[in-house]
Write an enzyme that holds these catalytic residues in place. Sequence first.
Site, PDB file in Angstrom:
ATOM      1  NE  ARG A 236      -4.271  -1.387   0.061  1.00 51.46           N
ATOM      2  CZ  ARG A 236      -4.367  -2.463  -0.727  1.00 51.46           C
ATOM      3  NH1 ARG A 236      -3.365  -2.797  -1.516  1.00 51.46           N
ATOM      4  NH2 ARG A 236      -5.472  -3.180  -0.746  1.00 51.46           N
ATOM      5  CD  GLU A 265      -3.414   2.896  -5.391  1.00 49.78           C
ATOM      6  OE1 GLU A 265      -2.227   2.663  -5.119  1.00 49.78           O
ATOM      7  OE2 GLU A 265      -4.209   2.028  -5.808  1.00 49.78           O
ATOM      8  CG  HIS A 283      -3.114  -1.096  -6.953  1.00 54.23           C
ATOM      9  ND1 HIS A 283      -3.595  -0.424  -5.855  1.00 54.23           N
ATOM     10  CD2 HIS A 283      -2.954  -2.384  -6.546  1.00 54.23           C
ATOM     11  CE1 HIS A 283      -3.734  -1.258  -4.844  1.00 54.23           C
ATOM     12  NE2 HIS A 283      -3.340  -2.459  -5.242  1.00 54.23           N
TER      13      HIS A 283
HETATM   14  C1  GLV Z   1      -4.594  -5.434  -3.842  1.00 51.18           C
HETATM   15  O1  GLV Z   1      -3.951  -4.458  -3.595  1.00 51.18           O
HETATM   16  C2  GLV Z   1      -5.334  -6.149  -2.867  1.00 51.18           C
HETATM   17  O2  GLV Z   1      -5.396  -5.730  -1.710  1.00 51.18           O
HETATM   18  O3  GLV Z   1      -5.914  -7.190  -3.223  1.00 51.18           O
END
Ligand code: GLV
Length: 317
Positions: A236, A265, A283
């Site tokens: 994160r 983001e 991401h």
């Molecule tokens: C992706 O970042 C997730 O948490 O699955």
Amino acid sequence: MKPRLFLSRKLPDLAMQRLNEAFDLRFNPEDRALSKKEIMEGVKDAEALICLLTDNIDKEVILSAENLRVISCYSVGFNNVDLEAANERGIAVCNTAGVLTESTADLTWALIMATCRRISESERFLREGRFKAWEPLLMLGQDVHGKTLGILGMGRIGQAVAKRAFGFDMRIIYHNGGWEVGSLPYEAEEVDLDTLLKESDILTLHTPLTPETRHLIGKAQIELMKPTSVLINTARGAIVDEAELIKALKDKRIFGAGFDVYEQEPYLPPELLALDNVVLLPHIGSASIETRTKMGMMAIENALAVLEGRIPLARVN
Ligand code: GLV
């Protein structure tokens, strides 16, 4: 009567089929993120919600959904859900832990390789027509094999990243914030955070975002890192103090960074976008067809299990 489920955004086809079979499905027909107001409207009469990591499921949303019994996250991270409010209302919160471990570890390795060997920068260079000849000093990066891989957060994904380091003859060190890791099928040494920062050639982050891990990697921590080191983040964004990292990258205090996640983001600071010694991805850690389908099936099974009084595959509260 089938239970009513609200889905905040379309999932892969197989998951959509299963959702239609199992639920009185209400979903966002447009392929875009919903506003908080739209989520509140959608979840109003629902017994189950499948939400994305970009949906802010805060106290107001939770309190507005009177029939809600389960919030099933289509992600492993659940920092977007107010757990306290869910607990107060007796709502189960579930995630997709487990099914995305290997894909996220693969992507982490893609970033490790791309950052150390300047892959994105090299491709930009070539596409801009600047490749004129082989040169002894062209795009020199950092070797990966034989280096020290530092893992912050030795949970499922951290361990899957470590497992892949075996073929690269790496030394593995890790810090898990005092949480028990159990026995590992390869050699890996537990160290304190400062040692991890000082000794890692590649430092990769795999801890959840919590009040304790927010900005865990800030100015003081970056200063401990080697000038030849790289920082990889597929966890994160807010675990890293992005402003401090940008300064360090600008001043070449570390060699580079590879990021799949950002503090705010999808916003990326222009200073970060302008840097060449950073690889930036949108991401996509779990973004393979197979894994996104498995995540959908797991999110559905979690919701059904809670509604039918069974134990879900992964519940976080
Ligand atoms: C992706 O970042 C997730 O948490 O699955």
